[in-house]
Motif scaffolding. Structure first.
Motif, PDB file in Angstrom:
ATOM      1  N   THR A 255       0.760  -1.020  -0.101  1.00 59.56           N
ATOM      2  CA  THR A 255       0.022   0.105   0.021  1.00 59.56           C
ATOM      3  C   THR A 255       0.810   1.324  -0.196  1.00 59.56           C
ATOM      4  O   THR A 255       0.327   2.373   0.161  1.00 59.56           O
ATOM      5  N   THR A 256       2.190   1.111  -0.148  1.00 60.76           N
ATOM      6  CA  THR A 256       2.976   2.211  -0.177  1.00 60.76           C
ATOM      7  C   THR A 256       2.992   3.188   1.160  1.00 60.76           C
ATOM      8  O   THR A 256       3.574   4.002   1.193  1.00 60.76           O
ATOM      9  N   VAL A 257       2.434   2.483   2.236  1.00 65.18           N
ATOM     10  CA  VAL A 257       2.465   3.107   3.463  1.00 65.18           C
ATOM     11  C   VAL A 257       4.232   3.240   3.834  1.00 65.18           C
ATOM     12  O   VAL A 257       4.701   4.257   4.378  1.00 65.18           O
ATOM     13  N   GLY A 258       4.653   2.008   4.234  1.00 66.42           N
ATOM     14  CA  GLY A 258       6.168   1.899   4.526  1.00 66.42           C
ATOM     15  C   GLY A 258       6.575   2.593   5.887  1.00 66.42           C
ATOM     16  O   GLY A 258       7.254   3.521   5.702  1.00 66.42           O
ATOM     17  N   TYR A 259       6.094   1.955   6.970  1.00 69.62           N
ATOM     18  CA  TYR A 259       6.626   2.463   8.212  1.00 69.62           C
ATOM     19  C   TYR A 259       7.896   2.552   8.470  1.00 69.62           C
ATOM     20  O   TYR A 259       8.776   3.393   9.036  1.00 69.62           O
ATOM     21  N   GLY A 260       8.457   1.294   8.127  1.00 69.27           N
ATOM     22  CA  GLY A 260      10.032   1.077   8.386  1.00 69.27           C
ATOM     23  C   GLY A 260      10.211   0.366   9.789  1.00 69.27           C
ATOM     24  O   GLY A 260      11.321   0.484  10.209  1.00 69.27           O
ATOM     25  N   ASP A 261       9.212  -0.190  10.271  1.00 69.28           N
ATOM     26  CA  ASP A 261       9.469  -0.691  11.746  1.00 69.28           C
ATOM     27  C   ASP A 261       9.862  -2.134  11.540  1.00 69.28           C
ATOM     28  O   ASP A 261      10.763  -2.863  12.180  1.00 69.28           O
ATOM     29  N   ILE A 262       9.387  -2.906  10.508  1.00 68.87           N
ATOM     30  CA  ILE A 262       9.923  -4.198  10.019  1.00 68.87           C
ATOM     31  C   ILE A 262      10.520  -4.008   8.458  1.00 68.87           C
ATOM     32  O   ILE A 262       9.865  -3.369   7.633  1.00 68.87           O
ATOM     33  N   VAL A 263      11.935  -4.274   8.527  1.00 72.53           N
ATOM     34  CA  VAL A 263      12.515  -3.854   7.209  1.00 72.53           C
ATOM     35  C   VAL A 263      13.486  -4.990   6.508  1.00 72.53           C
ATOM     36  O   VAL A 263      14.029  -5.621   7.547  1.00 72.53           O
ATOM     37  N   PRO A 264      13.471  -5.531   5.325  1.00 74.21           N
ATOM     38  CA  PRO A 264      14.311  -6.418   5.017  1.00 74.21           C
ATOM     39  C   PRO A 264      15.639  -6.242   5.143  1.00 74.21           C
ATOM     40  O   PRO A 264      16.187  -5.073   4.992  1.00 74.21           O
ATOM     41  N   LEU A 265      16.529  -7.067   5.438  1.00 72.81           N
ATOM     42  CA  LEU A 265      18.109  -6.965   5.919  1.00 72.81           C
ATOM     43  C   LEU A 265      18.895  -7.508   4.831  1.00 72.81           C
ATOM     44  O   LEU A 265      19.803  -7.095   4.324  1.00 72.81           O
ATOM     45  N   THR A 266      18.376  -8.845   4.342  1.00 71.80           N
ATOM     46  CA  THR A 266      19.366  -9.440   3.304  1.00 71.80           C
ATOM     47  C   THR A 266      19.044  -9.131   1.871  1.00 71.80           C
ATOM     48  O   THR A 266      18.078  -8.574   1.581  1.00 71.80           O
ATOM     49  N   SER A 267      19.961  -9.453   0.954  1.00 75.32           N
ATOM     50  CA  SER A 267      19.935  -9.065  -0.339  1.00 75.32           C
ATOM     51  C   SER A 267      18.485  -9.560  -0.899  1.00 75.32           C
ATOM     52  O   SER A 267      17.852  -8.771  -1.648  1.00 75.32           O
ATOM     53  N   LEU A 268      18.387 -10.805  -0.743  1.00 73.90           N
ATOM     54  CA  LEU A 268      17.196 -11.534  -1.352  1.00 73.90           C
ATOM     55  C   LEU A 268      16.109 -11.040  -0.780  1.00 73.90           C
ATOM     56  O   LEU A 268      14.728 -10.685  -1.574  1.00 73.90           O
ATOM     57  N   GLY A 269      15.787 -10.632   0.580  1.00 72.19           N
ATOM     58  CA  GLY A 269      14.685 -10.072   0.782  1.00 72.19           C
ATOM     59  C   GLY A 269      14.403  -8.585   0.353  1.00 72.19           C
ATOM     60  O   GLY A 269      13.295  -8.238   0.139  1.00 72.19           O
TER      61      GLY A 269
END
Lengths: 279, 279, 279, 279
Positions: free
Chosen positions: A198-212
């Motif tokens: 939904t393009t909200v993008g809080y940033g509280d959970i964020v992928p850390l690996t390259s694949l993610g």
């Protein structure tokens, strides 16, 4: 005796007119002051939740809330008395909302649990929907609703697709990223997917690996494309409405049978075959 | 002997009707209970991923999963037996998905790697797509697909432009911001660009220098403008569809002068006044 | 002697055909392998920026980059030689881009500054735009460009309004929030306003006071409404294009003067007044 | 004596022409240099707010601002003198803005409070709106305004619905999440709801409980759908405008049968074949 009954009936009819109708001056005045009171009451609840304000004006807030609650109670009783079939009101949606938004303050005497009280008080906010009754008269609200209703199957298909996508992507991200990045469970993964899509993008959970992060990028672009779908649906629906309205610009009426909605190039009435007057 | 064969053939035909078709009451009942089972199975996988829940109800989850897996196995065998060319099913997309969503729990006996198991189990979620078969019957899903398909070249050009833009901007940001701001490599820069352009904006990587922030602002406004393109494409496509549908709704032609585009309720031709044939 | 000149001319013409045109099989093959080489080169630059990868395969990357650079040098020389007016190519946009994307690796001998080198190397990515030349042939790219070009004044007014709004709101937020919340200067305020208005929302700068948060809420809703404007512009533009295309569905041609684009209800030719054939 | 008056009147008329009108060359030149001066002045205010820049060039900035302020003062006096009813200008919107954007620097002598000064200086930015007067002449700005004005009731219903929704959801989140997650009061809850619904998503306040995150997901999808409404409204409005413009482009009517909607290049009536008048 009969006279007395008539007086009651008259009084009842008048009260009904004031409370349930908005056409007469007093009825309008009643509705506007009711809306004002609801807004004040909501404003007080909001202020009470601000700790610094509550500590300073606690007594004032309590007294104001009691006054409003008593006024709402009187209103509820008046609504109950002025209608011929009072229980139809009591069990209607607005009847239940009216009761639930009046009762909590009284209940606090029997069960002194202030925390619970606040929870129920929130329902009072639903009273705001009553104001929507007024908005209904503005034809635009109806149009908005119609546009949404006409595209209900499209919207259903869209939401269904989004739910499936978010469950699958959420699971994949839970497996790819794992607990270190905050993807502690599949529901958390789904939560992240919806935040991203939904393009909200809080940033509280964020992928850390390259694949993610690669998957995240794909999800974002997908979400960016998906946003086009509901917008496209509603836009097309509004365009259609505008066009349908345009058809009514041809105000020709048959001089014989008075049929409307003739074609712009029509020479003969489509209903009776009579020759139409030149436009 | 022949009778026996007939019984088998009958039994096979009946099974086929139940499993592969959704028109008969039993076929419908089978499909609905299958969807229900898939949903329960997905729900169990989701619950199992929640650690606190898994610790409490581990045994229950394991048993439930085994029951569902066995039911899916029976279904797979039934699908295999009831069809005349069983290998066409086995190598079809749904056949492979069905197998892959059934097998992992059995494999866990031979290779006792629970972690790997969970990965394969996620594929079971793909079964949800089977439900889409039902949705297909709703014409709207087809319309959505058509609208997207008709604008595939536009979408391709759009995605191509976005990819080029994000590679260039990602490289520029990598050079401008460098490692201090989290732009540790060009892929990270591209990741940031997509996050910004799609207006997701996690905030995990953020420009720190004035120049970087200026570029970011330009990227944001650009992304804001770019969002208009897919939306515009889909909106126009839906509008076109609405229009085409409207035109095809009335194919009546006057038997006298062959005029078209009559009103839906027209009895007489608008052009010559002749009586129209009943629709 | 003359023969020798003819051979050179022939060889030159052939080279020109291969390099500058894409119609012949060899020309097509040349373009595709060039695009492939550019993509590989970009991919290598991206991989080199990933530190862990660069440390492992540093030598391989350096060699691969030298091979590609030499191939690009040969291509540049070939382009220079095969054209009649070579300096028109050298000073064209693509000529400059070709030179700039070839030269940096050679320069690194004279000025051994690897950091600077990487900066110039990024320009090589601009070569991707050359691929757009192919996309141009897809009519949709032209349509996209036309739709954007037709609405250029609308977009200009829109961007102008956004710039003014963001300067004013940025200044107000700088005054309201101040340095504690990260609004250390007016440019930072403008940066925050754009982040909020475009619904990106990094969260690196965030209002802390009640007044600031109230203004933020207004800016968000405004931005939410503003997003409708470019989308609306582009949607309407696409719809118009679809409609113009639709006009061509009437394929009637005058039997006398062969004029096209007749009205759907036309009985007589608009160009010569001749009776049209019944559709 | 009379001659002297005439000279003054002439001088006044000339000044009026230069300042208030933009048709004559000097008037145009005056407007452009005024806009340039405003832009420089805004740029200086922005630069002054950047601490590192201010410390280095403080004296230059102060001097430049004084020069601009004096020029603006002269302009204000000239505007006052050149008009016949000067107080109509003084109390007009632009008159007040002109005064407020000139006065703060003078006030700093009497009340030496530099901080307060900066606050008032920000109003000078409103002068930018004067430039919009020029943009008005571009018909597109008018179209944009018309499209927004025509859909004002739709937008009002939309904003009203959003306000009610955000109050209710904000209260629910305040009750569900409480102070630990940053939902310290109902206004904070409303702030979070708007951040989420508009898909801004700062991430400064974020739900921590499962229930809160579930509600957040619903709000996001809702917001995603709601974004379609203003976009749809504006798109449809622009489409309508495009259509109306197309219809009005050809107002030719046949002198014989009075048929309308002729092609732009039509010479003969499509209905009766009569020669059309030259457009």
């Amino acid at each position: 005796m009969k006279e007395n009954k008539d007086v009651v009936r008259n009084w009842k009819a008048k009260l009904h007119e004031i409370i349930y109708e908005a056409d007469t001056p007093t009825g309008k005045w009643f509705d506007i002051s009711l809306i004002f009171l609801i807004l004040v009451s909501i404003f007080l609840v909001i202020l009470e939740s601000v700790e610094s304000f509550d500590q300073q004006y606690h007594d004032f807030l309590i007294i104001a809330e009691w006054i409003i609650t008593i006024l709402f109670s009187i209103e509820y009783i008046a609504r109950f008395l002025s209608i011929n079939k009072p229980f139809r009101y009591v069990f209607s949606f607005y009847g239940i909302v009216d009761l639930l938004s009046t009762i909590p303050l009284y209940l606090s005497f029997i069960f002194p649990g202030s925390q619970v009280l606040i929870v129920i008080r929130a329902i009072r906010l639903l009273r705001l929907f009553r104001i929507l009754k007024m908005v209904k008269f503005i034809g635009e609200a109806r149009k908005l609703k119609e546009a949404l209703w006409d595209s209900r199957t499209k919207i259903a298909v869209f939401i269904f697709t989004m739910v499936i996508l978010s469950v699958i992507i959420g699971t994949v991200m839970y497996l790819v990223e794992g607990k270190d990045a905050g993807f502690t469970s599949i529901p958390k993964g789904i939560y992240w997917t919806i935040i991203t899509m939904t393009t909200v993008g809080y940033g509280d959970i964020v992928p850390l690996t390259s694949l993610g992060q690669t998957i995240a990028v794909i999800v974002m672009v997908m979400g960016y494309g998906i946003i086009a779908v509901p917008t496209g649906i509603v836009s097309a629906e509004f365009s259609k409405q505008n066009k349908l309205n345009k058809i009514h610009t041809n105000t020709q009426a048959c001089p014989n049978c008075n049929a409307h909605n003739h074609n712009d190039h029509a020479k003969y009435c489509y209903n009776c075959g009579n020759l139409l007057n030149e436009a």
